[in-house]
Motif scaffolding. Structure first.
Motif, short mmCIF file in Angstrom:
data_model
loop_
_atom_site.label_atom_id
_atom_site.label_comp_id
_atom_site.label_asym_id
_atom_site.label_seq_id
_atom_site.Cartn_x
_atom_site.Cartn_y
_atom_site.Cartn_z
N MET A 157 0.85 -1.17 0.00
CA MET A 157 0.00 0.00 0.00
C MET A 157 0.90 1.24 0.00
SD MET A 157 -2.76 1.14 2.94
CE MET A 157 -2.78 -0.53 3.47
N ARG A 158 0.47 2.25 -0.73
CA ARG A 158 1.23 3.50 -0.79
C ARG A 158 0.58 4.55 0.10
NH1 ARG A 158 3.66 6.69 -6.00
NH2 ARG A 158 5.71 6.76 -5.05
N VAL A 159 1.40 5.18 0.94
CA VAL A 159 0.93 6.20 1.87
C VAL A 159 1.69 7.49 1.59
CG1 VAL A 159 0.67 6.85 4.29
CG2 VAL A 159 0.45 4.44 3.62
N ALA A 160 0.95 8.56 1.30
CA ALA A 160 1.55 9.88 1.10
C ALA A 160 1.64 10.56 2.46
CB ALA A 160 0.71 10.72 0.15
N ILE A 161 2.74 11.24 2.71
CA ILE A 161 2.95 11.93 3.98
C ILE A 161 3.56 13.29 3.73
CG2 ILE A 161 5.24 10.89 4.38
CD1 ILE A 161 4.46 10.77 7.40
N ALA A 162 3.17 14.26 4.56
CA ALA A 162 3.76 15.60 4.50
C ALA A 162 3.51 16.28 5.84
CB ALA A 162 3.17 16.43 3.36
N SER A 163 4.14 17.43 6.01
CA SER A 163 3.99 18.19 7.25
C SER A 163 4.20 19.66 6.96
CB SER A 163 5.02 17.73 8.28
OG SER A 163 6.34 18.15 7.90
N ASP A 164 4.12 20.44 8.02
CA ASP A 164 4.63 21.80 7.98
C ASP A 164 5.85 21.82 8.89
OD1 ASP A 164 3.63 21.85 10.57
OD2 ASP A 164 2.32 23.58 10.25
N HIS A 165 6.35 22.99 9.20
CA HIS A 165 7.55 23.08 10.05
C HIS A 165 7.30 22.54 11.46
CE1 HIS A 165 5.20 26.79 10.19
NE2 HIS A 165 5.58 26.90 11.46
N ALA A 166 6.09 22.71 12.00
CA ALA A 166 5.79 22.24 13.35
C ALA A 166 5.72 20.73 13.43
CB ALA A 166 4.48 22.85 13.84
N GLY A 167 5.38 20.09 12.34
CA GLY A 167 5.28 18.64 12.32
C GLY A 167 6.45 17.94 11.67
N PHE A 168 7.44 18.72 11.22
CA PHE A 168 8.54 18.16 10.44
C PHE A 168 9.28 17.03 11.15
CE2 PHE A 168 13.03 18.03 9.17
CZ PHE A 168 12.87 17.65 7.84
N GLU A 169 9.67 17.25 12.39
CA GLU A 169 10.45 16.24 13.11
C GLU A 169 9.68 14.92 13.20
OE1 GLU A 169 12.39 15.41 17.50
OE2 GLU A 169 12.05 17.49 16.88
N VAL B 187 6.17 4.60 0.95
CA VAL B 187 5.95 5.96 1.43
C VAL B 187 6.28 6.98 0.34
CG1 VAL B 187 6.62 7.68 3.15
CG2 VAL B 187 6.43 5.27 3.80
N LEU B 188 5.34 7.88 0.11
CA LEU B 188 5.52 9.00 -0.80
C LEU B 188 5.65 10.25 0.06
CD1 LEU B 188 5.48 10.22 -3.67
CD2 LEU B 188 2.98 10.25 -3.51
N ASP B 189 6.89 10.69 0.30
CA ASP B 189 7.14 11.86 1.15
C ASP B 189 7.04 13.11 0.29
OD1 ASP B 189 8.12 13.90 2.79
OD2 ASP B 189 9.66 12.63 3.68
N LEU B 190 6.03 13.92 0.57
CA LEU B 190 5.77 15.12 -0.22
C LEU B 190 6.27 16.40 0.44
CD1 LEU B 190 2.28 14.07 -1.59
CD2 LEU B 190 4.47 14.07 -2.77
N GLY B 191 7.14 16.25 1.43
CA GLY B 191 7.82 17.40 2.01
C GLY B 191 7.21 17.89 3.31
N PRO B 192 7.83 18.95 3.78
CA PRO B 192 9.02 19.66 3.28
C PRO B 192 10.30 18.89 3.60
CG PRO B 192 8.29 20.64 5.33
CD PRO B 192 7.29 19.56 5.00
N ASP B 193 11.41 19.45 3.15
CA ASP B 193 12.70 18.80 3.33
C ASP B 193 13.49 19.34 4.52
OD1 ASP B 193 12.28 17.18 1.09
OD2 ASP B 193 13.01 18.75 -0.24
N SER B 194 12.91 20.31 5.23
CA SER B 194 13.56 20.88 6.41
C SER B 194 12.48 21.45 7.33
CB SER B 194 14.54 22.00 6.01
OG SER B 194 13.82 23.18 5.67
#
Length: 147
Positions: free
Chosen positions: A1-13, A30-37
């Motif tokens: 199964m493919r799961v897309a994931i992303a966050s903002d700066h508060a959820g990045f860690e 896992v499809l990581d759609l960012g951010p990268d920092s």
């Protein structure tokens, strides 16, 4: 199964750790759609990426992480075909899947412990939609996409 994931700066860690958990412990693609920092970003930009990936079939489910999960849920749920909610307990995750056929779970990276968010994700991905009487209600919810 493919799961897309992303966050903002508060959820990045937590996003970084949850993406690894999804891939390594739950054996998901896992499809990581960012951010990268953890630089400041606007959560709607990343909520939209995940919501559209799920709506377009690029992923079966989505996981979003921000400070509370609320803003991500509000944004993702605006995309046709998406049923998103901010979830803070594994029990709510089970009910979200069973009763609402939820397809994007939104998590709090500031107020919910990492281990609890892992339990929420596992429950979200392993709980089946109950169908039956719940299908009629989901159909009524989704009719709003056509207005």
């Amino acid at each position: 199964m493919r799961v897309a994931i992303a966050s903002d700066h508060a959820g990045f860690e937590q996003k970084q750790l949850l993406a690894a958990y999804l891939a390594e412990d739950l054996a998901q693609d896992v499809l990581d759609l960012g951010p990268d920092s953890d630089d400041r970003v606007d959560y709607p930009d990343f909520a939209n990426k995940v919501a559209h990936a799920v709506a377009n079939g690029d992923a079966e489910y989505g996981v979003l992480v921000c400070g509370t999960g609320i803003g991500m849920a509000l944004t993702a749920d605006k995309v046709a075909g998406i049923r998103a909610s901010s979830i803070t307990t594994p029990e709510f995750a089970a009910l979200f899947r069973e009763h609402n056929d939820g397809n994007v779970v939104c998590l709090s990276g500031r107020f919910v412990d990492l281990d609890v968010n892992k339990q929420i994700i596992k429950t979200f991905l392993t709980t089946e939609f109950g169908g039956g009487r719940h299908q009629q209600r989901v159909d009524k919810i989704m009719a709003n996409d056509n207005r």
